[in-house]
Design a protein around this motif. Structure first.
Motif, PDB file in Angstrom:
ATOM      1  N   GLU A 104      22.349 -53.143 -22.523  1.00 58.25           N
ATOM      2  CA  GLU A 104      22.948 -52.214 -23.389  1.00 58.25           C
ATOM      3  C   GLU A 104      23.709 -52.563 -24.673  1.00 58.25           C
ATOM      4  OE1 GLU A 104      23.099 -48.174 -24.233  1.00 58.25           O
ATOM      5  OE2 GLU A 104      21.955 -49.049 -22.286  1.00 58.25           O
ATOM      6  N   VAL A 105      24.149 -53.876 -24.446  1.00 53.56           N
ATOM      7  CA  VAL A 105      25.009 -54.299 -25.553  1.00 53.56           C
ATOM      8  C   VAL A 105      24.011 -54.751 -26.631  1.00 53.56           C
ATOM      9  CG1 VAL A 105      26.349 -56.530 -26.380  1.00 53.56           C
ATOM     10  CG2 VAL A 105      27.231 -55.090 -24.427  1.00 53.56           C
ATOM     11  N   LYS A 106      22.908 -55.322 -26.107  1.00 54.13           N
ATOM     12  CA  LYS A 106      22.047 -56.109 -27.063  1.00 54.13           C
ATOM     13  C   LYS A 106      21.342 -54.858 -27.780  1.00 54.13           C
ATOM     14  CE  LYS A 106      20.627 -60.147 -24.638  1.00 54.13           C
ATOM     15  NZ  LYS A 106      19.304 -61.126 -24.254  1.00 54.13           N
ATOM     16  N   ARG A 107      21.344 -53.825 -27.408  1.00 51.26           N
ATOM     17  CA  ARG A 107      20.642 -52.652 -27.913  1.00 51.26           C
ATOM     18  C   ARG A 107      21.427 -52.163 -29.276  1.00 51.26           C
ATOM     19  NH1 ARG A 107      19.204 -50.207 -22.647  1.00 51.26           N
ATOM     20  NH2 ARG A 107      16.901 -50.463 -22.390  1.00 51.26           N
ATOM     21  N   LYS A 108      22.901 -52.561 -29.154  1.00 47.76           N
ATOM     22  CA  LYS A 108      23.810 -51.966 -29.955  1.00 47.76           C
ATOM     23  C   LYS A 108      23.826 -53.202 -31.331  1.00 47.76           C
ATOM     24  CE  LYS A 108      26.486 -49.289 -26.924  1.00 47.76           C
ATOM     25  NZ  LYS A 108      26.602 -48.070 -27.892  1.00 47.76           N
ATOM     26  N   ILE A 109      23.249 -54.066 -31.114  1.00 41.36           N
ATOM     27  CA  ILE A 109      23.557 -55.494 -31.824  1.00 41.36           C
ATOM     28  C   ILE A 109      22.097 -55.782 -32.859  1.00 41.36           C
ATOM     29  CG2 ILE A 109      24.078 -57.874 -31.987  1.00 41.36           C
ATOM     30  CD1 ILE A 109      25.905 -57.826 -29.697  1.00 41.36           C
ATOM     31  N   GLY A 110      22.351 -56.269 -34.041  1.00 40.76           N
ATOM     32  CA  GLY A 110      21.339 -56.685 -34.991  1.00 40.76           C
ATOM     33  C   GLY A 110      22.042 -58.075 -35.191  1.00 40.76           C
ATOM     34  N   LEU A 111      21.189 -59.075 -34.889  1.00 42.04           N
ATOM     35  CA  LEU A 111      21.404 -60.375 -35.137  1.00 42.04           C
ATOM     36  C   LEU A 111      20.724 -61.003 -36.226  1.00 42.04           C
ATOM     37  CD1 LEU A 111      23.049 -62.820 -34.309  1.00 42.04           C
ATOM     38  CD2 LEU A 111      21.296 -63.545 -32.543  1.00 42.04           C
ATOM     39  N   VAL A 112      21.245 -61.441 -37.152  1.00 44.14           N
ATOM     40  CA  VAL A 112      20.734 -62.106 -38.409  1.00 44.14           C
ATOM     41  C   VAL A 112      20.956 -63.902 -38.142  1.00 44.14           C
ATOM     42  CG1 VAL A 112      20.044 -62.467 -40.782  1.00 44.14           C
ATOM     43  CG2 VAL A 112      20.698 -60.283 -39.873  1.00 44.14           C
ATOM     44  N   PRO A 113      20.120 -64.606 -37.685  1.00 41.85           N
ATOM     45  CA  PRO A 113      20.636 -66.031 -37.194  1.00 41.85           C
ATOM     46  C   PRO A 113      20.412 -66.749 -38.408  1.00 41.85           C
ATOM     47  CG  PRO A 113      18.180 -65.528 -36.336  1.00 41.85           C
ATOM     48  CD  PRO A 113      18.810 -64.214 -37.070  1.00 41.85           C
ATOM     49  N   GLN A 114      21.007 -67.870 -38.300  1.00 45.32           N
ATOM     50  CA  GLN A 114      21.320 -68.858 -39.475  1.00 45.32           C
ATOM     51  C   GLN A 114      19.612 -69.629 -39.453  1.00 45.32           C
ATOM     52  OE1 GLN A 114      23.811 -71.884 -39.059  1.00 45.32           O
ATOM     53  NE2 GLN A 114      23.014 -73.184 -40.827  1.00 45.32           N
ATOM     54  N   GLU A 115      18.976 -69.945 -38.343  1.00 46.11           N
ATOM     55  CA  GLU A 115      17.449 -70.388 -38.374  1.00 46.11           C
ATOM     56  C   GLU A 115      16.736 -69.009 -38.448  1.00 46.11           C
ATOM     57  OE1 GLU A 115      16.573 -73.405 -38.612  1.00 46.11           O
ATOM     58  OE2 GLU A 115      18.831 -74.113 -38.542  1.00 46.11           O
ATOM     59  N   LEU A 116      15.738 -68.957 -39.483  1.00 49.95           N
ATOM     60  CA  LEU A 116      14.911 -67.823 -39.507  1.00 49.95           C
ATOM     61  C   LEU A 116      13.936 -67.330 -38.267  1.00 49.95           C
ATOM     62  CD1 LEU A 116      13.265 -68.733 -43.133  1.00 49.95           C
ATOM     63  CD2 LEU A 116      14.779 -66.917 -42.611  1.00 49.95           C
ATOM     64  N   ALA A 117      14.264 -66.263 -37.901  1.00 53.79           N
ATOM     65  CA  ALA A 117      13.449 -65.726 -36.790  1.00 53.79           C
ATOM     66  C   ALA A 117      12.261 -64.854 -37.162  1.00 53.79           C
ATOM     67  CB  ALA A 117      14.854 -64.906 -35.956  1.00 53.79           C
ATOM     68  N   ILE A 118      11.443 -65.265 -37.836  1.00 54.47           N
ATOM     69  CA  ILE A 118      10.239 -64.510 -38.339  1.00 54.47           C
ATOM     70  C   ILE A 118       9.038 -65.400 -37.903  1.00 54.47           C
ATOM     71  CG2 ILE A 118      11.308 -63.151 -40.045  1.00 54.47           C
ATOM     72  CD1 ILE A 118      10.444 -65.180 -42.117  1.00 54.47           C
ATOM     73  N   PHE A 119       7.806 -64.677 -37.819  1.00 58.41           N
ATOM     74  CA  PHE A 119       6.321 -65.253 -37.482  1.00 58.41           C
ATOM     75  C   PHE A 119       5.767 -65.750 -38.892  1.00 58.41           C
ATOM     76  CE2 PHE A 119       8.070 -62.983 -33.810  1.00 58.41           C
ATOM     77  CZ  PHE A 119       7.961 -64.089 -32.742  1.00 58.41           C
ATOM     78  N   GLU A 120       5.357 -66.514 -39.140  1.00 59.55           N
ATOM     79  CA  GLU A 120       4.708 -67.042 -40.450  1.00 59.55           C
ATOM     80  C   GLU A 120       3.118 -66.596 -40.608  1.00 59.55           C
ATOM     81  OE1 GLU A 120       5.676 -68.488 -43.010  1.00 59.55           O
ATOM     82  OE2 GLU A 120       7.848 -69.252 -42.598  1.00 59.55           O
ATOM     83  N   THR A 121       2.572 -66.257 -39.030  1.00 61.39           N
ATOM     84  CA  THR A 121       1.226 -65.932 -39.137  1.00 61.39           C
ATOM     85  C   THR A 121       1.166 -64.464 -39.129  1.00 61.39           C
ATOM     86  OG1 THR A 121       1.544 -66.096 -36.906  1.00 61.39           O
ATOM     87  CG2 THR A 121       0.422 -67.977 -38.067  1.00 61.39           C
ATOM     88  N   LEU A 122       2.342 -63.804 -39.077  1.00 60.42           N
ATOM     89  CA  LEU A 122       2.186 -62.199 -39.108  1.00 60.42           C
ATOM     90  C   LEU A 122       2.503 -61.572 -40.598  1.00 60.42           C
ATOM     91  CD1 LEU A 122       3.848 -61.381 -35.814  1.00 60.42           C
ATOM     92  CD2 LEU A 122       1.593 -61.571 -36.099  1.00 60.42           C
ATOM     93  N   THR A 123       2.179 -60.585 -40.895  1.00 60.99           N
ATOM     94  CA  THR A 123       2.648 -60.044 -42.278  1.00 60.99           C
ATOM     95  C   THR A 123       3.950 -59.490 -41.895  1.00 60.99           C
ATOM     96  OG1 THR A 123       1.806 -57.680 -41.715  1.00 60.99           O
ATOM     97  CG2 THR A 123       0.196 -59.102 -42.460  1.00 60.99           C
ATOM     98  N   ILE A 160      25.489 -59.007 -36.741  1.00 55.88           N
ATOM     99  CA  ILE A 160      26.051 -60.354 -36.845  1.00 55.88           C
ATOM    100  C   ILE A 160      25.190 -61.172 -37.744  1.00 55.88           C
ATOM    101  CG2 ILE A 160      26.621 -62.307 -35.570  1.00 55.88           C
ATOM    102  CD1 ILE A 160      26.930 -60.616 -32.949  1.00 55.88           C
ATOM    103  N   MET A 161      25.791 -61.354 -38.941  1.00 51.69           N
ATOM    104  CA  MET A 161      25.001 -62.580 -39.849  1.00 51.69           C
ATOM    105  C   MET A 161      25.640 -63.795 -39.998  1.00 51.69           C
ATOM    106  SD  MET A 161      24.397 -59.796 -43.022  1.00 51.69           S
ATOM    107  CE  MET A 161      23.475 -58.598 -43.110  1.00 51.69           C
ATOM    108  N   ASP A 162      24.894 -64.743 -39.406  1.00 49.20           N
ATOM    109  CA  ASP A 162      25.209 -66.048 -39.474  1.00 49.20           C
ATOM    110  C   ASP A 162      24.553 -66.697 -40.523  1.00 49.20           C
ATOM    111  OD1 ASP A 162      26.189 -68.475 -38.372  1.00 49.20           O
ATOM    112  OD2 ASP A 162      24.967 -68.767 -36.815  1.00 49.20           O
ATOM    113  N   GLU A 163      25.371 -67.114 -41.431  1.00 45.99           N
ATOM    114  CA  GLU A 163      24.861 -68.038 -42.691  1.00 45.99           C
ATOM    115  C   GLU A 163      23.482 -67.367 -43.186  1.00 45.99           C
ATOM    116  OE1 GLU A 163      26.342 -70.587 -43.970  1.00 45.99           O
ATOM    117  OE2 GLU A 163      27.883 -70.940 -42.269  1.00 45.99           O
TER     118      GLU A 163
END
Length: 311
Positions: free
Chosen positions: A73-92, A157-160
């Motif tokens: 339930e806590v995770k549903r309330k949080i948006g995390l922007v990590p320092q290391e990019l959490a995206i997929f290069e092969t997806l649009t 939460i925005m980490d760097e």
């Protein structure tokens, strides 16, 4: 109203304590800047708060829910922007945001609306069909934010979030942080760029060696070092011997040299100005200009930790 409560939290790695009985309260609707040199415990604290690390001792509460007991339930309330990019290069870009939206349980018309809304918010609507491997560093950072906000989190939460990007992208992200806050999100923001935290934060916390060593508004924190001042000197013919003697002076807390510019953090600029001038004259260093500056957030940080932010 207290939105985040961190109560006597401890985290150990083997025999090393990373977070040492940390206590911190963050109010609903504020932008809270979290500062600290490398190894201070900031990232560990964020990982525990977002459920990525187990809490060894103590308690963390988000919007009245226990991070340990109500993790999902806590995770549903949080948006995390990590320092290391959490995206997929092969997806649009659109596919990236859609992937994370589905993880949060969005589907159907709402999913499509939120994905397009998030892409528009970070200024990537016109690149929605492109893959991140064709993006600049700043665009990738903005996509990283879109993936974290599409579910309208109450805590972001925005980490760097601005590491290694151009000034234009940095300004875009800072404007986005302010907008998200105006839209109702509470934000925790960490950065190695002191001016960013100073520009956007309503309150600031400073961590060192796993402890919270100072917390308050910038005005409250500046009052803690009201006795400290910065002296800035533009000089000619600067000698290493003069810099060495300035650094050895018992009342000069910090000496920073860049080319022929010297910045000194001193206990009292009036009381020790004569000593500074004497040392420079002793080594025939010519003073071209001298400015005394009231303490800022960086001066406070140096005074409290004895270290620069990147130490």
């Amino acid at each position: 109203m207290s939105f985040v409560q961190i109560k006597d939290v401890v985290k150990k790695y083997s025999h090393q304590i990373s977070v040492d009985h940390l206590n911190l309260t963050i109010q609903e609707g504020e932008i809270f800047g979290l500062l600290g040199p490398n190894g201070a415990g900031k990232s560990t604290t964020i990982k525990m708060l977002s459920g990525l690390l187990k809490i060894d001792q103590g308690e963390m509460i988000v919007d009245g829910l226990s991070v340990a007991k109500d993790m999902l339930e806590v995770k549903r309330k949080i948006g995390l922007v990590p320092q290391e990019l959490a995206i997929f290069e092969t997806l649009t870009a659109r596919e990236n945001v859609t992937f994370f939206a589905r993880l949060y349980g969005l589907s159907g018309k709402l999913l499509k609306e939120r994905v397009e809304e998030a892409l528009a918010f970070v200024g990537l609507s016109d690149r929605a069909r492109d893959k991140p491997n064709s993006f600049s560093g700043g665009m990738k950072r903005r996509l990283n934010i879109a993936c974290a906000i599409m579910h309208h989190p109450k805590l972001i939460i925005m980490d760097e979030p601005t590491v290694g990007i151009d000034p234009q992208s940095r300004n875009h992200i800072l404007d986005s942080v302010r907008s998200l806050n105006r839209m109702g999100s509470t934000i925790i923001y960490t950065s190695h760029y002191m001016e960013e935290v100073s520009a956007i934060s309503s309150r600031v916390g400073i961590m060192d060696h796993g402890h919270l060593i100072a917390c308050g508004t910038q005005e409250e924190l500046r009052s803690k070092v009201a006795q400290d001042n910065k002296v800035v000197l533009q000089v000619a013919h600067l000698k290493d011997e003069a810099v060495k003697e300035l650094r050895e002076h018992p009342r000069i807390k910090q000496v920073t040299v860049q080319d022929q510019l010297i910045e000194l953090l001193v206990g009292s600029s009036q009381a020790y100005l004569q000593d500074i001038l004497f040392i420079l004259a002793k080594y025939d260093v010519k003073i071209q200009s001298l400015t005394q500056v009231e303490p800022d957030l960086e001066a406070l940080f140096l005074s409290l930790t004895g270290r620069t932010l990147r130490d």
